[in-house]
Design a protein around this motif. Structure first.
Motif, PDB file in Angstrom:
ATOM      1  N   GLU A  84       0.822  -1.215   0.000  1.00 48.67           N
ATOM      2  CA  GLU A  84       0.000   0.000   0.000  1.00 48.67           C
ATOM      3  C   GLU A  84       0.855   1.264   0.000  1.00 48.67           C
ATOM      4  O   GLU A  84       0.495   2.266  -0.635  1.00 48.67           O
ATOM      5  CB  GLU A  84      -0.929  -0.006   1.212  1.00 48.67           C
ATOM      6  CG  GLU A  84      -2.031  -1.052   1.145  1.00 48.67           C
ATOM      7  CD  GLU A  84      -1.552  -2.473   1.433  1.00 48.67           C
ATOM      8  OE1 GLU A  84      -2.228  -3.420   1.023  1.00 48.67           O
ATOM      9  OE2 GLU A  84      -0.472  -2.621   2.066  1.00 48.67           O
ATOM     10  N   LEU A  85       1.978   1.246   0.711  1.00 45.68           N
ATOM     11  CA  LEU A  85       2.863   2.418   0.739  1.00 45.68           C
ATOM     12  C   LEU A  85       3.371   2.738  -0.661  1.00 45.68           C
ATOM     13  O   LEU A  85       3.358   3.893  -1.103  1.00 45.68           O
ATOM     14  CB  LEU A  85       4.037   2.165   1.684  1.00 45.68           C
ATOM     15  CG  LEU A  85       3.700   2.114   3.179  1.00 45.68           C
ATOM     16  CD1 LEU A  85       4.866   1.505   3.956  1.00 45.68           C
ATOM     17  CD2 LEU A  85       3.374   3.504   3.713  1.00 45.68           C
ATOM     18  N   GLY A  86       3.813   1.708  -1.375  1.00 48.70           N
ATOM     19  CA  GLY A  86       4.339   1.923  -2.720  1.00 48.70           C
ATOM     20  C   GLY A  86       3.270   2.415  -3.684  1.00 48.70           C
ATOM     21  O   GLY A  86       3.520   3.310  -4.497  1.00 48.70           O
ATOM     22  N   LEU A  87       2.081   1.839  -3.594  1.00 47.75           N
ATOM     23  CA  LEU A  87       1.007   2.237  -4.505  1.00 47.75           C
ATOM     24  C   LEU A  87       0.467   3.627  -4.178  1.00 47.75           C
ATOM     25  O   LEU A  87       0.077   4.372  -5.083  1.00 47.75           O
ATOM     26  CB  LEU A  87      -0.111   1.192  -4.481  1.00 47.75           C
ATOM     27  CG  LEU A  87       0.262  -0.106  -5.201  1.00 47.75           C
ATOM     28  CD1 LEU A  87      -0.704  -1.227  -4.833  1.00 47.75           C
ATOM     29  CD2 LEU A  87       0.305   0.095  -6.711  1.00 47.75           C
ATOM     30  N   ALA A  88       0.443   3.987  -2.911  1.00 47.30           N
ATOM     31  CA  ALA A  88       0.056   5.351  -2.552  1.00 47.30           C
ATOM     32  C   ALA A  88       1.072   6.352  -3.094  1.00 47.30           C
ATOM     33  O   ALA A  88       0.697   7.430  -3.584  1.00 47.30           O
ATOM     34  CB  ALA A  88      -0.064   5.483  -1.034  1.00 47.30           C
TER      35      ALA A  88
END
Length: 221
Positions: free
Chosen positions: A165-169
């Motif tokens: 989720e961090l990378g996609l955000a």
């Protein structure tokens, strides 16, 4: 400290927009790991070599929930009927994000730097094409393969705060496609996760952005 976090975030966004890697540390009270992350559509054979040599963990591609639905990608644990499919003892999360493993059909074994770069790059490219669905996906990719696919939580950082989720955000904020490639950074001497201090030192040595998950959550959640 706030200014440092803001500067790190801006550097990370600039890097992603240029197709360059970013180091992201999740949290010491979660996995306590730093991942080397790229926009998937920018991954080259050199990037795969960097991930396996300088990262050393699992090379993966993470998709948003919407893209995973469009490709009909399941959570793998929801499809397996096997007694080992029990995650009640998973210490850092409710369940794994793993979906299928795939190879591009134009590759050979699928594991070489060239083959994995082809698979990852095309996954990144088609993730941004709303007209590309499961039938096109099946024509271009086969499973099982050598690139692990991950499904993000539907609400990204509001639902889960893993590297997926961090990378996609970060990708969303940077305005790049909804697919991120990455690899955990491991320590050659201990075999464990690379320490945060050593990950920061690697980032400085190679002039790469390093950003804390907490800073991404404050700015993007």
């Amino acid at each position: 400290m706030q200014g440092e976090s803001t500067g790190a975030l801006e550097s990370a966004l600039t890097a992603f927009r240029a197709g360059d890697p970013v180091l992201v540390h999740d949290a010491d009270d979660r996995e306590g790991e730093t991942d080397l992350l790229y926009p998937a559509s920018a991954v080259t054979p050199d990037a795969v070599a960097r991930m396996r040599n300088d990262g050393g963990g699992l090379i993966f591609v993470a998709f948003t929930d919407a893209v995973a639905d469009r490709f009909d990608l399941p959570f793998l644990h929801e499809t397996l009927d096997h007694p080992a499919n029990d995650h009640s003892d998973l210490g850092y999360d409710a369940h794994p994000s793993f979906s299928l493993t795939v190879n591009h059909r134009d590759g050979f074994t699928g594991v070489t730097d060239d083959d994995r770069a082809l698979t990852i790059r095309r996954l990144g490219e088609v993730s941004a094409d709303d007209s590309y669905g499961v039938d096109a996906f099946a024509e271009e990719f086969r499973t099982p393969g050598h690139v692990h696919l991950l499904r993000a939580a539907p609400g990204l950082l509001t639902d889960r705060r893993g590297h997926t989720e961090l990378g996609l955000a970060l990708a969303h904020e940077a305005g790049v496609g909804p697919a991120v490639a990455g690899c955990e950074m491991l320590d050659d001497d201990t075999g464990g996760a690379l320490s945060t201090a050593d990950a920061r030192a690697y980032a400085r040595q190679h002039d790469l952005p390093f950003v804390e998950g907490a800073a991404l959550i404050r700015a993007l959640a």
